[in-house]
Design a protein around this motif. Structure first.
Motif, PDB file in Angstrom:
ATOM      1  N   LEU A 187       0.827  -1.206   0.000  1.00  0.00           N
ATOM      2  CA  LEU A 187       0.000   0.000   0.000  1.00  0.00           C
ATOM      3  C   LEU A 187       0.864   1.260   0.000  1.00  0.00           C
ATOM      4  O   LEU A 187       0.523   2.257  -0.650  1.00  0.00           O
ATOM      5  CB  LEU A 187      -0.945  -0.001   1.208  1.00  0.00           C
ATOM      6  N   GLY A 188       1.990   1.220   0.731  1.00  0.00           N
ATOM      7  CA  GLY A 188       2.913   2.360   0.714  1.00  0.00           C
ATOM      8  C   GLY A 188       3.502   2.568  -0.671  1.00  0.00           C
ATOM      9  O   GLY A 188       3.586   3.708  -1.165  1.00  0.00           O
TER      10      GLY A 188
ATOM     11  N   SER B  70       0.867   3.952  -2.953  1.00  0.00           N
ATOM     12  CA  SER B  70       0.683   5.375  -2.688  1.00  0.00           C
ATOM     13  C   SER B  70       1.789   6.200  -3.341  1.00  0.00           C
ATOM     14  O   SER B  70       1.521   7.250  -3.950  1.00  0.00           O
ATOM     15  CB  SER B  70       0.669   5.611  -1.177  1.00  0.00           C
ATOM     16  N   ASP B  71       3.039   5.712  -3.258  1.00  0.00           N
ATOM     17  CA  ASP B  71       4.153   6.410  -3.922  1.00  0.00           C
ATOM     18  C   ASP B  71       3.964   6.430  -5.434  1.00  0.00           C
ATOM     19  O   ASP B  71       4.227   7.445  -6.094  1.00  0.00           O
ATOM     20  CB  ASP B  71       5.483   5.739  -3.563  1.00  0.00           C
TER      21      ASP B  71
ATOM     22  N   VAL C 231       1.121   6.296  -7.078  1.00  0.00           N
ATOM     23  CA  VAL C 231       0.034   7.227  -7.419  1.00  0.00           C
ATOM     24  C   VAL C 231       0.535   8.662  -7.360  1.00  0.00           C
ATOM     25  O   VAL C 231       0.197   9.487  -8.226  1.00  0.00           O
ATOM     26  CB  VAL C 231      -1.175   6.996  -6.487  1.00  0.00           C
ATOM     27  N   ARG C 232       1.368   8.978  -6.366  1.00  0.00           N
ATOM     28  CA  ARG C 232       1.927  10.342  -6.284  1.00  0.00           C
ATOM     29  C   ARG C 232       2.812  10.635  -7.498  1.00  0.00           C
ATOM     30  O   ARG C 232       2.763  11.732  -8.059  1.00  0.00           O
ATOM     31  CB  ARG C 232       2.729  10.494  -4.992  1.00  0.00           C
TER      32      ARG C 232
END
Length: 156
Positions: A51-52, A55-56, A58-59
């Motif tokens: 998930l981390g 998230s990276d 997606v950023r």
């Protein structure tokens, strides 16, 4: 042994069998719950870093989309400027170029007609035709006669 004792013994035996089946089922249920707990723990250990990373990612994708949006806006502005420049050039040079082309056409046409009208008459002595007509055609006041009329004219 009386009938009541036999019935009590039978009930006790069936009760013992039932308890043993329930004990086996509870042991297997406990093993399944331990396995599920272990699986949930392993999934949690692996899912949190995933998930981390997601998230990276997606950023990073959002940053790339922002850059693409900036580039698209610049290209749209450049296209609008090119269109305006094209319109300006067409309006600035289009009219004068058409006028120059028309003038050039008129000059060419005027110069093209001038030699034909100002051509000196053919010298009959230079022609191979005894009638005085040029060897390849006969002209009457600046125009060429068809071959059939040439022959008739030559015989007059």
């Amino acid at each position: 042994m009386s009938g009541g004792e036999v019935a009590g013994l039978l009930v006790a035996v069936f009760w013992a069998i039932l308890v043993s089946f329930l004990a086996v089922a509870l042991v297997r249920l406990a093993q399944a719950l331990r396995a599920a707990t272990t699986l949930v723990h392993q999934v949690t250990e692996r899912a949190v870093p995933l998930l981390g990373e997601a998230s990276d990612t997606v950023r990073a994708a959002q940053g790339q989309l922002d850059r693409v949006e900036t580039i698209t806006a610049d290209v749209q502005e450049a296209a609008a400027n090119a269109s305006a420049l094209s319109t300006t050039v067409a309006s600035t040079f289009g009219g004068p170029l058409v006028k120059v082309a028309a003038f050039g056409y008129g000059v060419r046409r005027a110069l093209g007609r001038a030699p034909a009208a100002a051509a000196p008459p053919a010298d009959p002595s230079r022609s191979g035709d005894p009638g005085g007509a040029p060897a390849d055609r006969r002209t009457v006041v600046g125009r060429t006669l068809p071959p059939a009329r040439r022959r008739r004219r030559g015989k007059d």
